[in-house]
Design an enzyme around this catalytic site. Structure first.
Site, PDB file in Angstrom:
ATOM      1  N   ARG A 117       0.841  -1.161  -0.099  1.00 13.77           N
ATOM      2  CA  ARG A 117      -0.138   0.227  -0.027  1.00 13.77           C
ATOM      3  C   ARG A 117       0.974   1.206   0.010  1.00 13.77           C
ATOM      4  O   ARG A 117       1.921   1.176   0.329  1.00 13.77           O
ATOM      5  CB  ARG A 117      -0.964   0.007   1.272  1.00 13.77           C
ATOM      6  CG  ARG A 117      -0.311  -0.057   2.412  1.00 13.77           C
ATOM      7  CD  ARG A 117       0.024   1.481   2.908  1.00 13.77           C
ATOM      8  NE  ARG A 117       0.345   1.431   4.510  1.00 13.77           N
ATOM      9  CZ  ARG A 117       1.300   2.293   5.235  1.00 13.77           C
ATOM     10  NH1 ARG A 117       1.973   3.298   4.691  1.00 13.77           N
ATOM     11  NH2 ARG A 117       1.342   2.068   6.488  1.00 13.77           N
ATOM     12  N   GLU A 216      -6.492   7.279   8.051  1.00 18.57           N
ATOM     13  CA  GLU A 216      -5.418   7.854   8.621  1.00 18.57           C
ATOM     14  C   GLU A 216      -4.623   8.801   7.651  1.00 18.57           C
ATOM     15  O   GLU A 216      -4.369  10.000   7.994  1.00 18.57           O
ATOM     16  CB  GLU A 216      -4.390   6.772   9.153  1.00 18.57           C
ATOM     17  CG  GLU A 216      -2.854   7.606   9.573  1.00 18.57           C
ATOM     18  CD  GLU A 216      -1.949   6.632  10.164  1.00 18.57           C
ATOM     19  OE1 GLU A 216      -2.273   5.380  10.539  1.00 18.57           O
ATOM     20  OE2 GLU A 216      -0.644   6.899   9.902  1.00 18.57           O
ATOM     21  N   ARG A 220      -5.330   5.437   0.913  1.00 19.09           N
ATOM     22  CA  ARG A 220      -4.466   4.341   0.934  1.00 19.09           C
ATOM     23  C   ARG A 220      -4.743   3.424  -0.154  1.00 19.09           C
ATOM     24  O   ARG A 220      -5.782   2.947  -0.393  1.00 19.09           O
ATOM     25  CB  ARG A 220      -4.744   3.688   2.280  1.00 19.09           C
ATOM     26  CG  ARG A 220      -4.270   4.629   3.478  1.00 19.09           C
ATOM     27  CD  ARG A 220      -2.513   4.279   3.787  1.00 19.09           C
ATOM     28  NE  ARG A 220      -2.092   4.861   4.956  1.00 19.09           N
ATOM     29  CZ  ARG A 220      -1.725   4.569   6.076  1.00 19.09           C
ATOM     30  NH1 ARG A 220      -2.216   3.348   6.152  1.00 19.09           N
ATOM     31  NH2 ARG A 220      -1.302   5.394   7.045  1.00 19.09           N
ATOM     32  N   CYS A 262       1.154  10.720   9.661  1.00 19.76           N
ATOM     33  CA  CYS A 262       2.132  10.250  10.609  1.00 19.76           C
ATOM     34  C   CYS A 262       3.476  10.217   9.943  1.00 19.76           C
ATOM     35  O   CYS A 262       3.687   9.842   8.836  1.00 19.76           O
ATOM     36  CB  CYS A 262       1.575   8.867  11.124  1.00 19.76           C
ATOM     37  SG  CYS A 262       2.939   7.898  12.178  1.00 19.76           S
ATOM     38  N   THR A 264       5.970   8.251  10.096  1.00 21.41           N
ATOM     39  CA  THR A 264       6.408   7.052   9.755  1.00 21.41           C
ATOM     40  C   THR A 264       6.190   6.869   8.323  1.00 21.41           C
ATOM     41  O   THR A 264       6.777   5.866   7.888  1.00 21.41           O
ATOM     42  CB  THR A 264       5.940   5.897  10.485  1.00 21.41           C
ATOM     43  OG1 THR A 264       4.372   5.667  10.275  1.00 21.41           O
ATOM     44  CG2 THR A 264       6.033   5.819  12.121  1.00 21.41           C
ATOM     45  N   ARG A 271       4.000   0.559   2.320  1.00 19.28           N
ATOM     46  CA  ARG A 271       4.305  -0.499   3.461  1.00 19.28           C
ATOM     47  C   ARG A 271       4.018  -1.714   2.490  1.00 19.28           C
ATOM     48  O   ARG A 271       2.872  -2.074   1.919  1.00 19.28           O
ATOM     49  CB  ARG A 271       3.326  -0.575   4.440  1.00 19.28           C
ATOM     50  CG  ARG A 271       3.775  -1.591   5.600  1.00 19.28           C
ATOM     51  CD  ARG A 271       2.943  -1.384   6.742  1.00 19.28           C
ATOM     52  NE  ARG A 271       1.708  -2.238   6.936  1.00 19.28           N
ATOM     53  CZ  ARG A 271       1.431  -3.446   7.248  1.00 19.28           C
ATOM     54  NH1 ARG A 271       2.586  -4.091   7.676  1.00 19.28           N
ATOM     55  NH2 ARG A 271       0.296  -3.776   7.385  1.00 19.28           N
ATOM     56  N   ARG A 300       4.156  -7.392  12.391  1.00 21.27           N
ATOM     57  CA  ARG A 300       2.801  -7.147  12.916  1.00 21.27           C
ATOM     58  C   ARG A 300       2.204  -8.130  13.114  1.00 21.27           C
ATOM     59  O   ARG A 300       2.299  -9.320  12.517  1.00 21.27           O
ATOM     60  CB  ARG A 300       1.930  -6.024  11.906  1.00 21.27           C
ATOM     61  CG  ARG A 300       2.693  -4.904  11.745  1.00 21.27           C
ATOM     62  CD  ARG A 300       1.997  -3.701  10.946  1.00 21.27           C
ATOM     63  NE  ARG A 300       2.437  -2.621  10.766  1.00 21.27           N
ATOM     64  CZ  ARG A 300       2.078  -1.346  10.602  1.00 21.27           C
ATOM     65  NH1 ARG A 300       0.727  -1.390   9.886  1.00 21.27           N
ATOM     66  NH2 ARG A 300       2.687  -0.298  10.440  1.00 21.27           N
ATOM     67  N   GLU A 305      -1.499  -3.622  12.239  1.00 16.74           N
ATOM     68  CA  GLU A 305      -0.828  -2.909  13.554  1.00 16.74           C
ATOM     69  C   GLU A 305      -1.559  -3.097  14.858  1.00 16.74           C
ATOM     70  O   GLU A 305      -2.753  -3.080  14.855  1.00 16.74           O
ATOM     71  CB  GLU A 305      -0.586  -1.555  13.182  1.00 16.74           C
ATOM     72  CG  GLU A 305       0.101  -0.657  13.911  1.00 16.74           C
ATOM     73  CD  GLU A 305       0.605   0.713  13.408  1.00 16.74           C
ATOM     74  OE1 GLU A 305      -0.795   1.333  12.918  1.00 16.74           O
ATOM     75  OE2 GLU A 305       1.624   1.399  13.490  1.00 16.74           O
TER      76      GLU A 305
HETATM   77  P1  ADP Z   1      -1.498  -0.350   7.047  1.00 21.56           P
HETATM   78  O1  ADP Z   1      -1.039  -1.568   6.074  1.00 21.56           O
HETATM   79  O2  ADP Z   1      -2.207   0.526   6.140  1.00 21.56           O
HETATM   80  O3  ADP Z   1      -0.535   0.011   7.624  1.00 21.56           O
HETATM   81  P2  ADP Z   1      -2.636  -2.187   8.930  1.00 21.56           P
HETATM   82  O4  ADP Z   1      -1.320  -2.666   9.753  1.00 21.56           O
HETATM   83  O5  ADP Z   1      -3.717  -1.809   9.968  1.00 21.56           O
HETATM   84  O6  ADP Z   1      -2.582  -0.873   7.987  1.00 21.56           O
HETATM   85  O7  ADP Z   1      -3.231  -3.250   8.066  1.00 21.56           O
HETATM   86  C1  ADP Z   1      -4.597  -3.167   7.420  1.00 21.56           C
HETATM   87  C2  ADP Z   1      -5.165  -4.526   6.744  1.00 21.56           C
HETATM   88  O8  ADP Z   1      -4.347  -4.967   5.889  1.00 21.56           O
HETATM   89  C3  ADP Z   1      -5.311  -5.500   8.032  1.00 21.56           C
HETATM   90  O9  ADP Z   1      -6.414  -6.238   7.905  1.00 21.56           O
HETATM   91  C4  ADP Z   1      -4.021  -6.426   7.805  1.00 21.56           C
HETATM   92  O10 ADP Z   1      -4.293  -7.812   8.205  1.00 21.56           O
HETATM   93  C5  ADP Z   1      -3.881  -6.632   6.436  1.00 21.56           C
HETATM   94  N1  ADP Z   1      -2.809  -6.722   5.698  1.00 21.56           N
HETATM   95  C6  ADP Z   1      -1.674  -6.426   5.840  1.00 21.56           C
HETATM   96  N2  ADP Z   1      -0.736  -6.923   5.235  1.00 21.56           N
HETATM   97  C7  ADP Z   1      -1.439  -7.950   4.689  1.00 21.56           C
HETATM   98  C8  ADP Z   1      -1.000  -9.107   3.715  1.00 21.56           C
HETATM   99  N3  ADP Z   1       0.098  -9.253   3.256  1.00 21.56           N
HETATM  100  N4  ADP Z   1      -2.231  -9.917   3.179  1.00 21.56           N
HETATM  101  C9  ADP Z   1      -3.468  -9.748   3.643  1.00 21.56           C
HETATM  102  N5  ADP Z   1      -3.723  -8.843   4.394  1.00 21.56           N
HETATM  103  C10 ADP Z   1      -2.688  -7.991   4.937  1.00 21.56           C
HETATM  104  N1  ARG Z   2       0.609   6.656  16.483  1.00 14.88           N
HETATM  105  C1  ARG Z   2       1.026   5.334  16.873  1.00 14.88           C
HETATM  106  C2  ARG Z   2       2.003   4.831  17.696  1.00 14.88           C
HETATM  107  O1  ARG Z   2       2.834   5.927  18.033  1.00 14.88           O
HETATM  108  C3  ARG Z   2       1.183   4.407  15.323  1.00 14.88           C
HETATM  109  C4  ARG Z   2       2.397   4.834  14.964  1.00 14.88           C
HETATM  110  C5  ARG Z   2       2.501   4.207  13.434  1.00 14.88           C
HETATM  111  N2  ARG Z   2       1.713   3.555  12.827  1.00 14.88           N
HETATM  112  C6  ARG Z   2       0.804   4.265  11.934  1.00 14.88           C
HETATM  113  N3  ARG Z   2      -0.338   3.726  11.669  1.00 14.88           N
HETATM  114  N4  ARG Z   2       0.865   5.542  11.570  1.00 14.88           N
HETATM  115  O2  ARG Z   2       2.334   3.864  17.897  1.00 14.88           O
END
Ligand code: ADP
Ligand code: ARG
Length: 348
Positions: A117, A216, A220, A262, A264, A271, A300, A305
């Site tokens: 993403r 966020e 995305r 954010c 990060t 990501r 994760r 997350e």
């Molecule tokens: P972001 O990817 O935007 O940082 P999250 O970590 O919350 O946010 O992940 C968002 C969603 O994407 C969650 O449901 C997570 O399980 C899913 N996800 C992340 N990576 C994968 C993957 N490789 N395969 C399937 N689902 C994924």
């Molecule tokens: N604000 C949260 C923390 O400080 C998340 C930081 C990184 N993740 C994010 N989705 N922006 O732990």
């Protein structure tokens, strides 16, 4: 936890956020009365990290100006997280031909799915933490209209969260397609105001191409599919990003790259992850982390997350997003995944 934003916040002794590390009382007092043109203050920028003392980072930007006005706080946090320095500039490479990441698991023994993403925000508007309800709704309608023009594999439908059936919404979240509701870190950053209005998800029929709207970040853009064909996932995402960029101008800074709420996510805002089953390595997290640290990867849980791993399945992704190109972000993930699979096979 409510706090009096006119005085330096108290941090718990076990708080290990970058906010706590870099916000001194003196810096707080220097920045305390500064306000950006969209009305964003230091108190708003740090609220999430003060209220959520288990934050890793703890700060959010309200607009592009936040990164300049509060730079004495944001910059050390950015440098620390991304390993970026004052003389570095963002580099971009969206050319899918430059990526060499053949499926590390063609037999489908370890990798369940691959997802990449990028975050994007609309130029000349505030970021989510400072946006108004009207501006957010305007973004929703404009982005939904541009997405409607996509064709071929990317063609799909926009589904607003407002009025979405709860069973449908829960299923989309459970299937890893949609963001969760009520995240406390986002909530304290002001990112859940007027929820669920203005939020939604676009996806194609196969759910291999998706766009989250006004979570966020304002967009995305996501490419995902079962298995470990990383190149196909990257290629679809790059095509989509270039297509969307023809009709939506994104917030971009020549030094910090794509600007996100954010810090990060700055730079590529990318990501790249796999869901991978590693039951042997799961029994020795020290050995596991040695490999992920060496490859600058983040671990994760299965629901993204702040979630836990289930049945030895992990979400493994690149950690750095700024100072590296998009191709390098994926390459970080790929190299680490190859190393993890090699170790898992040795342990079997
Ligand atoms: P972001 O990817 O935007 O940082 P999250 O970590 O919350 O946010 O992940 C968002 C969603 O994407 C969650 O449901 C997570 O399980 C899913 N996800 C992340 N990576 C994968 C993957 N490789 N395969 C399937 N689902 C994924
Ligand atoms: N604000 C949260 C923390 O400080 C998340 C930081 C990184 N993740 C994010 N989705 N922006 O732990």
């Amino acid at each position: 936890m409510a706090w009096d934003s006119s005085s330096f916040p108290e941090f718990n002794s076990d708080c290990s956020s970058l906010l706590r590390r870099y916000l001194s009382k003196q810096l707080f007092e220097q920045l305390q009365n500064k306000v950006t043109a969209s009305g964003f203050t230091l108190a708003q920028a740090i609220n999430s990290g003060v209220v959520n003392q288990d934050s890793n980072i703890g700060v959010y930007a309200g607009d592009a100006e936040s990164y300049r006005l509060f730079d004495t706080l944001f910059e050390p946090i950015i440098f620390d997280y991304h390993g970026f320095s004052a003389n570095d500039i963002h580099r971009s490479d969206l050319n899918q031909e430059h990526l060499s990441a053949p499926n590390p698991d063609p037999a489908g023994q370890f990798i369940l799915s691959t997802r990449i993403r990028v975050g994007r925000n609309v130029a000349d508007l505030p970021l989510g933490p400072a946006i108004t309800r009207e501006q957010r709704n305007l973004i929703e309608s404009q982005v939904a209209a541009s997405l409607r023009d996509l064709s071929g594999e990317l063609a799909g439908t926009y589904y607003p969260l407002l009025g979405m059936d709860e069973t449908v919404r829960n299923q989309l979240v459970a299937d890893h397609f949609l963001f969760k509701a009520g995240d406390r870190f986002l909530d304290a950053a002001g990112l859940n105001r007027d929820w669920p209005e203005g939020r939604g998800i676009f996806h194609n029929r196969e759910k291999t191409f998706l766009v989250w709207v006004n979570e966020e970040d304002q967009l995305r853009i996501i490419s995902m599919q079962q298995g470990g064909d990383i190149e196909a996932v990257f290629s679809r995402l790059m095509t989509a990003v270039k297509e969307i960029e023809k009709s939506v101008a994104f917030m971009f800074d020549s030094r910090l790259g794509y600007l996100t709420s954010c810090p990060t996510n700055l730079g590529t805002a990318m990501r790249a992850s796999v869901h991978i089953r590693l039951p042997q390595l799961a029994t020795d997290m020290t050995a596991f982390k040695k490999i992920t640290d060496a490859h600058q990867l983040q671990i994760r849980g299965i629901d993204g997350e702040h979630s836990e791993s289930v049945s030895g399945i992990f979400d493994i992704s690149n950690r750095r997003r700024l100072g590296v190109t998009e191709v390098e972000c994926v390459q970080d993930m790929y190299n680490g995944v190859v190393a993890l699979i090699k170790r898992e096979k040795q342990l079997e």
